[in-house]
Design an enzyme around this catalytic site. Structure first.
Site, PDB file in Angstrom:
ATOM      1  N   ASN A  21       5.607  20.089 -14.466  1.00 46.61           N
ATOM      2  CA  ASN A  21       6.169  21.220 -14.785  1.00 46.61           C
ATOM      3  C   ASN A  21       7.832  21.121 -14.364  1.00 46.61           C
ATOM      4  O   ASN A  21       8.246  21.627 -13.650  1.00 46.61           O
ATOM      5  CB  ASN A  21       5.689  22.309 -13.713  1.00 46.61           C
ATOM      6  N   GLU A  69       5.766  22.429  -3.080  1.00 45.99           N
ATOM      7  CA  GLU A  69       5.107  21.280  -4.088  1.00 45.99           C
ATOM      8  C   GLU A  69       4.929  22.111  -5.332  1.00 45.99           C
ATOM      9  O   GLU A  69       4.791  23.604  -5.421  1.00 45.99           O
ATOM     10  CB  GLU A  69       3.560  21.249  -3.740  1.00 45.99           C
ATOM     11  N   TYR A 101      14.071  24.755  -9.191  1.00 43.63           N
ATOM     12  CA  TYR A 101      14.080  24.353  -8.004  1.00 43.63           C
ATOM     13  C   TYR A 101      15.380  23.565  -7.679  1.00 43.63           C
ATOM     14  O   TYR A 101      16.018  23.854  -6.415  1.00 43.63           O
ATOM     15  CB  TYR A 101      13.041  23.958  -7.505  1.00 43.63           C
ATOM     16  N   ALA A 141       6.159  33.223  -8.921  1.00 43.57           N
ATOM     17  CA  ALA A 141       5.770  33.713 -10.332  1.00 43.57           C
ATOM     18  C   ALA A 141       6.644  34.858 -10.952  1.00 43.57           C
ATOM     19  O   ALA A 141       6.881  35.687 -10.028  1.00 43.57           O
ATOM     20  CB  ALA A 141       4.273  33.813 -10.600  1.00 43.57           C
TER      21      ALA A 141
END
Length: 166
Positions: A114, A109, A121, A76
């Site tokens: 999202n 995961e 990623y 985050a």
């Protein structure tokens, strides 16, 4: 000249947890509790980092090493970010920890909805391989993997990501 804009990536400390929990609640629909973070920090094979900007948590991330796999548990970054590419800097550091720990593969995961995180990623060579139904209770998770992270091609990918940092 400070190329990181005053950002330091370092080990996450229990003293960081108040700020981590604040960012966790602002970022995730189902935030982790203090107890979960404390258990993770104490668990073997876990590494948690914080991106510190002038004494303030700008982001955090963690991974779990399981045999030859580095599993990203959480990532985050504060918005608006105090400096660019906080998440990228954390992810690079987590991958390096995985490599140093003998990982050959990277997995995580991510919420199926999202798309922004999924694209982030993908930059790290991760591709979807399956779905975990109801992983987040209210939503499915997309399982993403990057294989052979010890190879020359992946190391070149990491070099290019790092080179492109602002």
């Amino acid at each position: 000249m400070d190329l990181n804009g005053g950002l330091v990536v370092r080990d996450l400390l229990t003293d960081d947890l108040d700020q981590i929990l604040e960012l966790e609640a602002a970022t995730f629909r189902m935030p982790w509790s203090r107890e979960v973070f404390e258990a993770e920090l104490a668990a073997p094979g876990r590494s948690y980092l914080v991106a510190d900007h002038e004494g303030r948590v700008a982001g955090y991330g963690g991974l779990m090493l399981v045999e030859r796999d580095a599993h990203i548990n959480t990532l985050a970054a504060r918005r608006p970010a105090p400096v660019p590419a906080v998440g990228t800097r954390l992810m690079l550091a987590l991958v390096q920890i995985g490599l140093a720990g003998g990982a050959e593969h990277l997995t995580l995961e991510v919420r199926a909805s999202n798309r922004r995180a999924q694209e982030f990623y993908r930059k790290f060579g991760m591709a979807p391989v399956g779905v975990r139904k109801h992983y987040y209770r209210d939503e499915d998770a997309l399982i993403m993997w990057a294989h052979d992270i010890t190879g020359a091609g992946y190391r070149e990918r990491l070099r290019l990501i790092e080179e492109a940092l602002p």
